[in-house]
Design a protein around this motif. Sequence first.
Motif, short mmCIF file in Angstrom:
data_model
loop_
_atom_site.label_atom_id
_atom_site.label_comp_id
_atom_site.label_asym_id
_atom_site.label_seq_id
_atom_site.Cartn_x
_atom_site.Cartn_y
_atom_site.Cartn_z
N ALA A 126 0.84 -1.19 0.00
CA ALA A 126 0.00 0.00 0.00
C ALA A 126 0.88 1.25 0.00
CB ALA A 126 -0.94 0.00 1.20
N GLY A 127 1.97 1.21 0.77
CA GLY A 127 2.90 2.33 0.79
C GLY A 127 3.55 2.55 -0.56
N ASP A 128 3.93 1.46 -1.22
CA ASP A 128 4.55 1.57 -2.54
C ASP A 128 3.56 2.15 -3.56
OD1 ASP A 128 6.95 0.60 -1.65
OD2 ASP A 128 6.63 -1.44 -2.39
N ALA A 129 2.32 1.67 -3.53
CA ALA A 129 1.31 2.17 -4.47
C ALA A 129 1.05 3.66 -4.24
CB ALA A 129 0.02 1.38 -4.32
N TYR A 130 0.97 4.07 -2.99
CA TYR A 130 0.75 5.48 -2.66
C TYR A 130 1.94 6.31 -3.14
CZ TYR A 130 -0.36 9.70 -0.08
OH TYR A 130 -0.65 10.99 0.24
N LEU A 131 3.13 5.84 -2.86
CA LEU A 131 4.35 6.53 -3.26
C LEU A 131 4.41 6.70 -4.78
CD1 LEU A 131 7.02 7.64 -2.05
CD2 LEU A 131 7.99 5.37 -2.41
N ASP A 132 4.14 5.62 -5.50
CA ASP A 132 4.20 5.66 -6.96
C ASP A 132 3.14 6.58 -7.56
OD1 ASP A 132 6.35 3.96 -6.89
OD2 ASP A 132 5.16 2.16 -7.38
N ALA A 133 1.99 6.70 -6.88
CA ALA A 133 0.90 7.53 -7.40
C ALA A 133 1.10 9.02 -7.11
CB ALA A 133 -0.42 7.06 -6.80
N HIS A 134 1.88 9.35 -6.08
CA HIS A 134 1.94 10.75 -5.64
C HIS A 134 3.31 11.42 -5.74
CE1 HIS A 134 -1.78 9.30 -3.77
NE2 HIS A 134 -2.19 10.54 -3.96
N VAL A 135 4.34 10.68 -6.01
CA VAL A 135 5.70 11.23 -5.99
C VAL A 135 6.47 10.74 -7.21
CG1 VAL A 135 7.82 11.37 -4.61
CG2 VAL A 135 5.62 11.18 -3.46
N THR A 136 7.45 11.54 -7.64
CA THR A 136 8.33 11.10 -8.71
C THR A 136 9.78 11.19 -8.22
OG1 THR A 136 8.60 13.33 -9.64
CG2 THR A 136 6.76 11.99 -10.50
#
Length: 107
Positions: A69-79
């Motif tokens: 879930a952390g990885d998905a959130y990170l990938d969706a909101h940060v570059t």
Amino acid sequence: MHPETRVRCLMTEPVLSVDLDAKPSEMRRLLAGYPVHHLPVVDDGKLVGMLSDADLRKLDALLPRQGEAGDAYLDAHVTIRRLMTHPVIAAGPDEPIGTVAARMVRM
């Protein structure tokens, strides 16, 4: 350490890096899976930035506690581009560390 010590004496090889267009979860995986604290960011083989484990720690408070879930959130909101530090102060393996340190201070 003596200022004439060469950078190669402090280098870790091979160099682990992350691509500018990689997902941030890849950076997270690399920093967690290898004994490194910094990742060079490359774009088409050229050094364009640096990421550190400190950059990742800054995000910890924002991420869900479950790994995927952390990885998905990170990938969706940060570059990677937004996370990395640039410009990069680079050094060649035969440069004396005293010279490199002086260059870093001037930046």
